[in-house]
Design an enzyme around this catalytic site. Structure first.
Site, PDB file in Angstrom:
ATOM      1  N   LYS A  40       3.809 -75.529 -11.230  1.00  0.00           N
ATOM      2  CA  LYS A  40       2.600 -74.703 -11.328  1.00  0.00           C
ATOM      3  C   LYS A  40       1.379 -75.398 -10.746  1.00  0.00           C
ATOM      4  O   LYS A  40       0.497 -74.740 -10.202  1.00  0.00           O
ATOM      5  CB  LYS A  40       2.322 -74.322 -12.795  1.00  0.00           C
ATOM      6  CG  LYS A  40       3.248 -73.251 -13.326  1.00  0.00           C
ATOM      7  CD  LYS A  40       2.628 -72.548 -14.528  1.00  0.00           C
ATOM      8  CE  LYS A  40       3.544 -71.461 -15.055  1.00  0.00           C
ATOM      9  NZ  LYS A  40       3.058 -70.864 -16.299  1.00  0.00           N
ATOM     10  N   LYS A  55      14.422 -67.649  -8.906  1.00  0.00           N
ATOM     11  CA  LYS A  55      14.294 -66.945 -10.183  1.00  0.00           C
ATOM     12  C   LYS A  55      13.470 -65.671 -10.001  1.00  0.00           C
ATOM     13  O   LYS A  55      12.506 -65.673  -9.242  1.00  0.00           O
ATOM     14  CB  LYS A  55      13.559 -67.900 -11.155  1.00  0.00           C
ATOM     15  CG  LYS A  55      13.653 -67.536 -12.601  1.00  0.00           C
ATOM     16  CD  LYS A  55      12.943 -68.562 -13.457  1.00  0.00           C
ATOM     17  CE  LYS A  55      11.436 -68.480 -13.301  1.00  0.00           C
ATOM     18  NZ  LYS A  55      10.681 -69.131 -14.366  1.00  0.00           N
ATOM     19  N   LYS A  88       7.151 -63.136 -11.889  1.00  0.00           N
ATOM     20  CA  LYS A  88       6.014 -62.265 -11.600  1.00  0.00           C
ATOM     21  C   LYS A  88       5.139 -62.836 -10.492  1.00  0.00           C
ATOM     22  O   LYS A  88       4.321 -62.130  -9.924  1.00  0.00           O
ATOM     23  CB  LYS A  88       5.192 -61.979 -12.862  1.00  0.00           C
ATOM     24  CG  LYS A  88       4.867 -63.150 -13.734  1.00  0.00           C
ATOM     25  CD  LYS A  88       4.408 -62.624 -15.109  1.00  0.00           C
ATOM     26  CE  LYS A  88       4.578 -63.659 -16.186  1.00  0.00           C
ATOM     27  NZ  LYS A  88       4.546 -63.099 -17.527  1.00  0.00           N
TER      28      LYS A  88
HETATM   29  P1  AMP Z   1       6.970 -65.908 -19.019  1.00  0.00           P
HETATM   30  O1  AMP Z   1       6.914 -64.630 -18.277  1.00  0.00           O
HETATM   31  O2  AMP Z   1       7.053 -67.097 -18.141  1.00  0.00           O
HETATM   32  O3  AMP Z   1       5.936 -66.005 -20.115  1.00  0.00           O
HETATM   33  O4  AMP Z   1       8.360 -65.888 -19.765  1.00  0.00           O
HETATM   34  C1  AMP Z   1       8.570 -65.196 -20.951  1.00  0.00           C
HETATM   35  C2  AMP Z   1      10.013 -65.301 -21.369  1.00  0.00           C
HETATM   36  O5  AMP Z   1      10.852 -64.684 -20.387  1.00  0.00           O
HETATM   37  C3  AMP Z   1      10.496 -66.740 -21.511  1.00  0.00           C
HETATM   38  O6  AMP Z   1      11.370 -66.818 -22.617  1.00  0.00           O
HETATM   39  C4  AMP Z   1      11.224 -66.975 -20.230  1.00  0.00           C
HETATM   40  O7  AMP Z   1      12.229 -67.951 -20.369  1.00  0.00           O
HETATM   41  C5  AMP Z   1      11.824 -65.610 -19.948  1.00  0.00           C
HETATM   42  N1  AMP Z   1      12.033 -65.399 -18.501  1.00  0.00           N
HETATM   43  C6  AMP Z   1      11.083 -65.374 -17.524  1.00  0.00           C
HETATM   44  N2  AMP Z   1      11.644 -65.164 -16.311  1.00  0.00           N
HETATM   45  C7  AMP Z   1      12.991 -65.086 -16.517  1.00  0.00           C
HETATM   46  C8  AMP Z   1      14.127 -64.865 -15.660  1.00  0.00           C
HETATM   47  N3  AMP Z   1      13.986 -64.695 -14.355  1.00  0.00           N
HETATM   48  N4  AMP Z   1      15.350 -64.843 -16.232  1.00  0.00           N
HETATM   49  C9  AMP Z   1      15.505 -65.017 -17.579  1.00  0.00           C
HETATM   50  N5  AMP Z   1      14.492 -65.202 -18.429  1.00  0.00           N
HETATM   51  C10 AMP Z   1      13.237 -65.241 -17.916  1.00  0.00           C
END
Ligand code: AMP
Ligand code: TRP
Length: 347
Positions: free
Chosen positions: A114, A207, A210
């Protein structure tokens, strides 16, 4: 000490939620409600570790809350609130800033990603982010943390912090009546199922995220049904038919990803999907996946939009959740202050 089982997890209110969030985290959060006491947090203090437009942040906090409720999170059963309303998170994070070691944080790969090349310009908050995450979990003495694969390293750090706190203050902890010297549990990651790491629809080595510029790389939980179907239709694949056995997926990341998505959405395993679709071409599999995706994601988008029409009601839900979160976290924080040797008023 045998800690009471308690689930905690958090989600950042930045950008729109996508299929990776849904399959990697939300589905498990919702499932665990059936069996556990659950606390779910919209982590707005984590969001501001990188600059956010204030009006957009406020909107995103409500949007994530609405999406969770739309997906099946029951705010009467589970505790649902935004982090900044419960001061114990920030207070405990400070204590943990003093427990965690620089060397531990220097190893965090998410910070490196990041912060990018210009690390000197990253906020101090972005660097200390994992300590706040440990505080989120341990302010409730949570034992289980459902997350996607990418959070594994942060959770290991939470365990290290819990362990070091227990060691550093073991005498005070015993004097406070914890005979085995364990004040904090070592929280366990719950990273299970066929889609713990959902990959981009355009590139099976990245991955789903967003922050990826191409919107075609992900299914957003706000996409309408035509757009969902289009994105699945356009998803990158290879020219081979689907294999009948799991081993046949190795070296085929795009195929593996789509099979994993199908399995997670239908509540089965990848091997079940392959016994149904093995030997068939993507031209047959993709329409089935698109239908399933539309069927599962479409109603969430509709319900989120309906809930967002009444922001005052969402704020009320968050305030109610924050009150319940305070009731659990405040006494724990009070004990932490005593253990560390700080003075607090008796009331
Ligand atoms: P974040 O959007 O980074 O706050 O992630 C929120 C939750 O979604 C966390 O538990 C992440 O591990 C999960 N997450 C985010 N992107 C992925 C992805 N591509 N595959 C699986 N889990 C994800
Ligand atoms: N760091 C997590 C993410 O980026 C969000 C998060 C913050 C979290 N605090 C947490 C997840 C506590 C689980 C438990 O996805």
């Amino acid at each position: 000490m045998k800690f009471k089982e308690r689930v905690f997890s958090g989600m950042q209110p930045t950008g729109s939620l996508h299929l990776g969030n849904y399959l990697g985290a939300m589905l498990k959060w919702i499932d665990l409600q059936k069996t556990h006491e659950c606390i779910y947090c919209v982590v707005d203090l984590h969001a501001i570790t990188v600059w956010q437009d204030p009006a957009e942040l406020r909107q995103a906090i409500r949007q994530v809350t609405a999406a969770y409720i739309a997906a099946g999170l029951d705010p009467k059963k589970s505790v649902l609130f935004n982090q900044s309303q419960v001061s114990a998170h920030a207070e405990l994070a400070w204590v943990f800033n003093c427990v965690a070691r620089l060397g531990w944080l220097n190893r965090m790969t998410q910070f490196k990603e990041k912060a990018g090349k210009d690390r000197e310009a990253a906020s101090v908050g972005l660097y200390a982010y994992p300590n706040l995450m440990a505080a989120d979990i341990l302010a409730y003495r949570a034992t289980h943390v459902p997350v996607g694969e990418d959070q594994k390293q942060h959770l290991e750090l939470s365990r290290d912090i819990a362990q070091k706190f227990n060691n550093d203050f073991s005498d005070a902890i015993r004097s406070a009546g914890y005979d085995d010297g364990e004040f904090f549990p070592l929280p366990e990651p719950v990273i299970v199922g066929p889609a713990t790491r959902v990959m981009s629809l355009r590139d099976g080595s990245r991955k789903m995220s967003k922050s990826e510029p191409s919107d075609l790389s992900r299914v957003n939980l706000t996409d309408d049904t035509d757009l969902i179907a289009k994105k699945i239709r356009k998803a990158k694949t290879d020219p081979e038919a689907l294999p009948s056995e799991i081993e046949g997926l190795s070296g085929r990341p795009e195929a593996e990803n789509l099979v994993g998505i199908y399995a997670a959405l239908s509540g089965t395993a990848k091997s079940d999907v392959l016994s149904e679709f093995g030997g068939r071409q993507f031209s047959e599999f993709k329409p089935a996946l698109a239908d399933l995706c539309v069927e599962r994601i479409g109603p969430i988008a509709d319900e989120t939009r309906r809930l967002m029409a009444d922001p005052a009601e969402i704020d009320r839900v968050l305030a109610d959740g924050a009150g319940r979160a305070h009731n659990i976290a405040d006494p724990i924080l009070g004990e932490v202050k005593d253990i560390v040797g700080l003075i607090r008023s008796a009331s």
